[in-house]
Design an enzyme around this catalytic site. Structure first.
Site, PDB file in Angstrom:
ATOM      1  N   TYR A 151       0.886  -1.267  -0.077  1.00  0.00           N
ATOM      2  CA  TYR A 151       0.012  -0.140   0.191  1.00  0.00           C
ATOM      3  C   TYR A 151       0.895   1.338   0.011  1.00  0.00           C
ATOM      4  O   TYR A 151       1.427   1.810   1.102  1.00  0.00           O
ATOM      5  CB  TYR A 151      -0.821   0.083   1.158  1.00  0.00           C
ATOM      6  CG  TYR A 151      -2.212  -1.001   1.108  1.00  0.00           C
ATOM      7  CD1 TYR A 151      -2.270  -1.932   0.007  1.00  0.00           C
ATOM      8  CD2 TYR A 151      -2.974  -0.996   2.214  1.00  0.00           C
ATOM      9  CE1 TYR A 151      -3.539  -2.779  -0.005  1.00  0.00           C
ATOM     10  CE2 TYR A 151      -4.120  -1.946   2.272  1.00  0.00           C
ATOM     11  CZ  TYR A 151      -4.195  -2.800   1.165  1.00  0.00           C
ATOM     12  OH  TYR A 151      -5.240  -3.750   1.046  1.00  0.00           O
ATOM     13  N   LYS A 182      -1.325  -8.134  -2.068  1.00  0.00           N
ATOM     14  CA  LYS A 182      -2.285  -7.579  -2.047  1.00  0.00           C
ATOM     15  C   LYS A 182      -2.498  -5.921  -2.291  1.00  0.00           C
ATOM     16  O   LYS A 182      -1.734  -5.329  -1.844  1.00  0.00           O
ATOM     17  CB  LYS A 182      -3.057  -7.705  -0.760  1.00  0.00           C
ATOM     18  CG  LYS A 182      -4.609  -7.260  -0.574  1.00  0.00           C
ATOM     19  CD  LYS A 182      -4.585  -7.550   0.868  1.00  0.00           C
ATOM     20  CE  LYS A 182      -6.301  -7.862   1.268  1.00  0.00           C
ATOM     21  NZ  LYS A 182      -6.723  -6.465   1.422  1.00  0.00           N
TER      22      LYS A 182
HETATM   23  P1  FBP Z   1     -11.483  -4.435   2.290  1.00  0.00           P
HETATM   24  O1  FBP Z   1     -11.796  -5.388   1.256  1.00  0.00           O
HETATM   25  O2  FBP Z   1     -12.414  -4.280   3.365  1.00  0.00           O
HETATM   26  O3  FBP Z   1     -11.047  -3.032   1.898  1.00  0.00           O
HETATM   27  O4  FBP Z   1     -10.282  -5.106   2.990  1.00  0.00           O
HETATM   28  C1  FBP Z   1      -9.058  -4.904   2.514  1.00  0.00           C
HETATM   29  C2  FBP Z   1      -8.109  -4.437   3.335  1.00  0.00           C
HETATM   30  O5  FBP Z   1      -6.653  -4.284   2.916  1.00  0.00           O
HETATM   31  C3  FBP Z   1      -8.015  -4.982   4.990  1.00  0.00           C
HETATM   32  O6  FBP Z   1      -7.210  -5.984   4.889  1.00  0.00           O
HETATM   33  C4  FBP Z   1      -7.518  -3.771   5.612  1.00  0.00           C
HETATM   34  O7  FBP Z   1      -7.888  -3.762   6.966  1.00  0.00           O
HETATM   35  C5  FBP Z   1      -8.026  -2.569   5.046  1.00  0.00           C
HETATM   36  O8  FBP Z   1      -8.313  -3.053   3.497  1.00  0.00           O
HETATM   37  C6  FBP Z   1      -7.179  -1.424   4.893  1.00  0.00           C
HETATM   38  O9  FBP Z   1      -7.658  -0.417   4.299  1.00  0.00           O
HETATM   39  P2  FBP Z   1      -7.263   0.932   4.709  1.00  0.00           P
HETATM   40  O10 FBP Z   1      -6.843   1.127   3.088  1.00  0.00           O
HETATM   41  O11 FBP Z   1      -8.366   1.999   4.927  1.00  0.00           O
HETATM   42  O12 FBP Z   1      -5.940   1.297   5.383  1.00  0.00           O
END
Ligand code: FBP
Length: 266
Positions: A151, A182
């Site tokens: 991310y 992911k």
């Molecule tokens: P979702 O499908 O609910 O978006 O979950 C994916 C995820 O990566 C979760 O594993 C994690 O808790 C969340 O999204 C992180 O979200 P953010 O981008 O708000 O930090």
């Protein structure tokens, strides 16, 4: 061991594809994500068991306390780092997610894989990369697959779904030894292909994000598979739905049977 063991890898896939149910949001986002049903981990586990999820993503606390409900029935992916969402302003500038569970402990919990979020490009990235190094190398000792939540985020990242930055995040995951990556959706099939290309031999999973229209969510899933992604790791679009089984069954048809969105909804 230079790669994850087949024993674990084979559990995470069906027909070469993966469909993980993410439920780490209680820590990551807090109660705002929950209603009077889905706040209960048993509700989520039952969704995973009634449908063909190939993995359930928990932090260690849920993995411990709900062990009897899921153990031996669905593979477990233990998230080994995490943070809450209270110091949000700071986290937007300098995101960092500390290790909250060792790989050794995840193994004791019966993990079939471990997950680690790397905020690519964060000012605190060098510390996070050292944490990921330890997690990845320790996971290798056990043959455990490593799922990287790649991310890009923080004050140097203007748009975290910009295709170039998502592709860069995926590449970082490949370079640092993650087995599955992911990533967030980039908005189109064409741009997501670049993400999959940059991931090389690491397998790409798409996150779900905020709950959206079912057709839009399923189309996104169809698109990412069409350009070579391996599957999804989703949470809110499934367990915030009024019909989580309908969403799950449609996902199964698209992911494992290669159906179109239209056919999957029949
Ligand atoms: P979702 O499908 O609910 O978006 O979950 C994916 C995820 O990566 C979760 O594993 C994690 O808790 C969340 O999204 C992180 O979200 P953010 O981008 O708000 O930090």
């Amino acid at each position: 061991m230079l790669e994850p063991s087949q024993k674990y890898m084979s559990r995470l896939f069906r027909n070469g594809r993966a469909m993980f149910l993410a439920y780490d949001q209680g820590l990551e986002h807090g109660p705002k994500d929950f209603n009077d049903k889905n706040y209960n981990p048993e509700y989520i586990i039952d969704i995973a068991l009634r449908n063909k999820f190939t993995g359930l993503i928990f932090h260690k606390g849920l993995a411990e306390k709900y062990h009897e409900n899921y153990s031996g029935k669905v593979p477990l992916i233990v998230k080994v780092n995490g943070k809450d969402n209270i110091a949000k302003a700071q986290a937007e500038v300098e995101p960092f997610s500390p290790v909250v569970c060792s790989v050794d402990y995840a193994v004791k919990l019966g993990a079939d894989a471990v997950g680690y979020t790397l905020y690519v490009g964060s000012p605190l990235e060098s510390k996070a990369m050292e944490d990921l190094r330890q997690v990845q190398e320790c996971a290798r000792d056990y043959g455990l697959p490593v799922v990287g939540w790649m991310y890009p985020r923080g004050k140097y990242v203007e748009n975290d779904t910009d295709p170039n930055i998502v592709a860069y995040g995926a590449r970082v995951g490949l370079e640092l030894g993650c087995d599955l990556l992911k990533v967030k959706y980039t908005g189109s099939k064409e741009t997501f292909k670049k993400v999959v290309d940059m991931a090389g031999r690491a397998k790409v999973l798409c996150a779900g994000g905020l709950k959206s229209d079912l057709n839009v969510f399923l189309k996104q899933t169809r698109d990412i598979l069409d350009v070579g992604a391996t599957g999804v790791a989703v949470g809110r679009n499934v367990w915030q739905s009024d019909s989580p089984d309908k969403v799950s069954k449609a996902l199964e048809k698209i992911i494992f049977d290669n159906k179109s969105v239209e056919d999957a909804l029949k």
